[in-house]
Scaffold this motif. Structure first.
Motif, PDB file in Angstrom:
ATOM      1  N   ALA A  65      49.096  48.179  30.775  1.00 51.83           N
ATOM      2  CA  ALA A  65      47.705  48.341  31.223  1.00 51.83           C
ATOM      3  C   ALA A  65      46.745  48.052  30.081  1.00 51.83           C
ATOM      4  N   THR A  68      46.655  44.134  29.476  1.00 51.43           N
ATOM      5  CA  THR A  68      45.929  43.355  30.481  1.00 51.43           C
ATOM      6  C   THR A  68      44.453  43.743  30.564  1.00 51.43           C
ATOM      7  N   THR A 282      45.055  44.310  36.157  1.00 51.18           N
ATOM      8  CA  THR A 282      46.013  45.261  35.592  1.00 51.18           C
ATOM      9  C   THR A 282      46.946  45.813  36.665  1.00 51.18           C
TER      10      THR A 282
END
Length: 504
Positions: A65, A68, A282
């Motif tokens: 996470a 991205t 994400t």
């Protein structure tokens, strides 16, 4: 890079990103941006792992996470040099989804939350930032500093005694190295130096590897396996909407903070929908979502001197390389090094002027109260969004109370059969509630004039109050004439008077 006159001023135009082109043409600026991104990437690793634990997911979900989010927001975001990644605020909101329904539903919530952020941004939610007063911003900054410091305490409790001299040594480097040279960021030197010392002397201290397993492969596309039904939407929408609001609030507040530090203006609407796009991307790569990471943003902007999107992009790329290709080496970094860096970030973040005794003596009590409410609410809940919301609410109540007390009514007997009341001030629900008791309905002559030349009518509550005043005089066989209004106040009175129901 610093000039004799202070930090290097990087030209920035949100529409054309002059700052990125400037960084690519300037070797010194390019080095600053890339090294800042490397330092941030190292600092993101333990936090991403910790936030994964909060959300109840595998550490890879938080790390991917952060990768991205950083890469995507570097391209689509509206605030250059701001860092977005997995955060505790978002993790806390979506944790119940993972616990009750599983990872697939959590990822679907992240994607839906991103969609909500895009929609809210195009509806103009970013414009609400203008209603955040300075005292709340100061409280936000000071709360952030406290939270960043408090987050380091677990790494200083029940640990081998060697952790303490390592942290002290790191703080010394962070304080004194910038006075000698700024050729290399002090945080990076601290991390490298303490890692070398730890490995060379085989010190048994907690390191990054102890925080959780690092991924060994690149993130891949992920499509959550959830039923595409109204029932699924009913379950996930409340969590997604809460995530959208929390993420937007924290991101926009951080963007405003960076604006103030860098003396530049960012596109808040673009930042808002950019956060939404980043969360959507994400989610489709199996990440847990996130928003602006205030601590790492301060490290990037205030400590390392980054000013462009390049540092944010570099942070995401370096983080991916570090956790996938160099995981074994990164795992050797002692937590003491990262703790020292974050402690320095917290010290640098505090608005020391705002808590100086002289400032507190000069500052109006109401503004100090707003700052204190923001700090106490944020620190006690651990949620910056809650603290800011309560701070703004407190500021609104105190402002309404202050303005309400500025309303005055003066009575003048102009003739035997006419009495004039001159009303001064801003009339709204707080100031007009007691207005009905300011008139002598029995003792006044037959004709009463209410002069509103020095007043403004702002809401329906005030119109209802004047309706009640007229009705009370009419019950005594007396007439009331309202004069002195113009513009929006007059239009509001004409449109609403007599159409709001019975007496007050």
């Amino acid at each position: 890079m610093n000039t004799p006159h202070g930090p290097e001023q990087v030209p920035h135009d949100p529409r054309t990103d002059v700052s990125v082109r400037f960084a690519l043409r300037s070797p010194a600026r390019l080095k600053t941006e890339l090294l800042a991104g490397l330092v941030v990437a190292l600092a993101l690793i333990p936090e991403a792992i910790a936030f994964s634990v909060i959300a109840g997911v595998d550490p890879r979900v938080g790390l991917f996470a952060s990768v991205t989010m950083a890469i995507t927001i570097a391209i689509v975001g509206g605030r250059p040099a701001m860092i977005s990644a997995a955060t505790a605020a978002v993790a806390l909101v979506i944790a119940p989804v993972s616990e009750q329904y599983g990872v697939d539903h959590l990822i679907a919530t992240v994607i839906l939350g991103g969609v909500f952020q895009v929609l809210l941004s195009f509806l103009g939610v970013a414009k609400l930032m203008r209603f955040v007063p300075r005292s709340v911003m100061v409280g936000f900054v000071n709360s952030l500093a406290i939270l960043v410091f408090v987050a380091q305490i677990p790494h200083l409790v029940d640990v081998p005694w060697m952790v303490y001299p390592l942290v002290a040594a790191g703080l010394l480097v962070l304080v004194f190295l910038p006075k000698i040279t700024e050729a290399v960021p002090a945080p990076l030197v601290t991390i490298v130096l303490l890692t070398v010392v730890t490995v060379a002397f085989s010190l048994n201290v907690p390191d990054v590897a102890d925080q959780g397993e690092l991924p060994e492969s690149l993130p891949t596309l992920f499509f959550p396996d959830v039923p595409l039904t109204f029932e699924t939407l009913r379950i996930l929408a409340p969590y997604a909407l809460a995530m959208a609001f929390v993420g937007l609030m924290e991101s926009l507040m951080t963007a405003k903070l960076v604006d103030d530090i860098t003396d530049t203006r960012s596109d808040k609407t673009r930042e808002g929908w950019g956060q939404g796009v980043a969360n959507i991307v994400t989610g489709f790569f199996g990440g847990m979502g996130g928003c602006a990471v205030v601590g790492q943003t301060m490290m990037n902007v205030k400590v390392s001197g980054a000013r462009t999107r390049l540092s944010t992009l570099a942070a995401g790329v370096f983080l991916l390389i570090l956790v996938v290709a160099l995981g074994d080496i990164v795992g050797l970094v002692p937590m003491a090094a990262l703790v020292a860096v974050m402690i320095m970030v917290s010290i640098a973040t505090v608005d020391w002027h705002s808590v100086h005794p002289r400032t507190l003596r000069l500052m109006p009590l109401s503004e100090t109260v707003v700052m204190v409410v923001t700090v106490v609410a944020t620190v006690s809940t651990g949620n910056l969004a809650i603290g800011v919301s309560l701070g703004v609410l407190t500021a609104m109540v105190l402002f309404a109370r202050r303005v309400a007390h500025m309303t005055t009514v003066e009575r003048t007997l102009t003739s035997d059969d006419t009495c004039t009341y001159r009303v001064t001030g801003e009339l709204f629900w707080a100031s007009s509630n007691d207005l009905v008791f300011q008139f002598d309905y029995i003792g006044d002559p037959e004709n009463v004039v209410v002069d509103l030349t020095a007043a403004d009518i702002w809401d329906a509550s005030t119109v209802a109050t004047f309706d009640a005043i007229q009705q009370k005089y009419a019950a005594k066989g007396k007439t009331v004439t309202i004069v002195g209004l113009d513009g929006a106040s007059l239009e509001r009175l004409r449109r609403l008077s007599g159409r709001l129901g019975g007496e007050n």
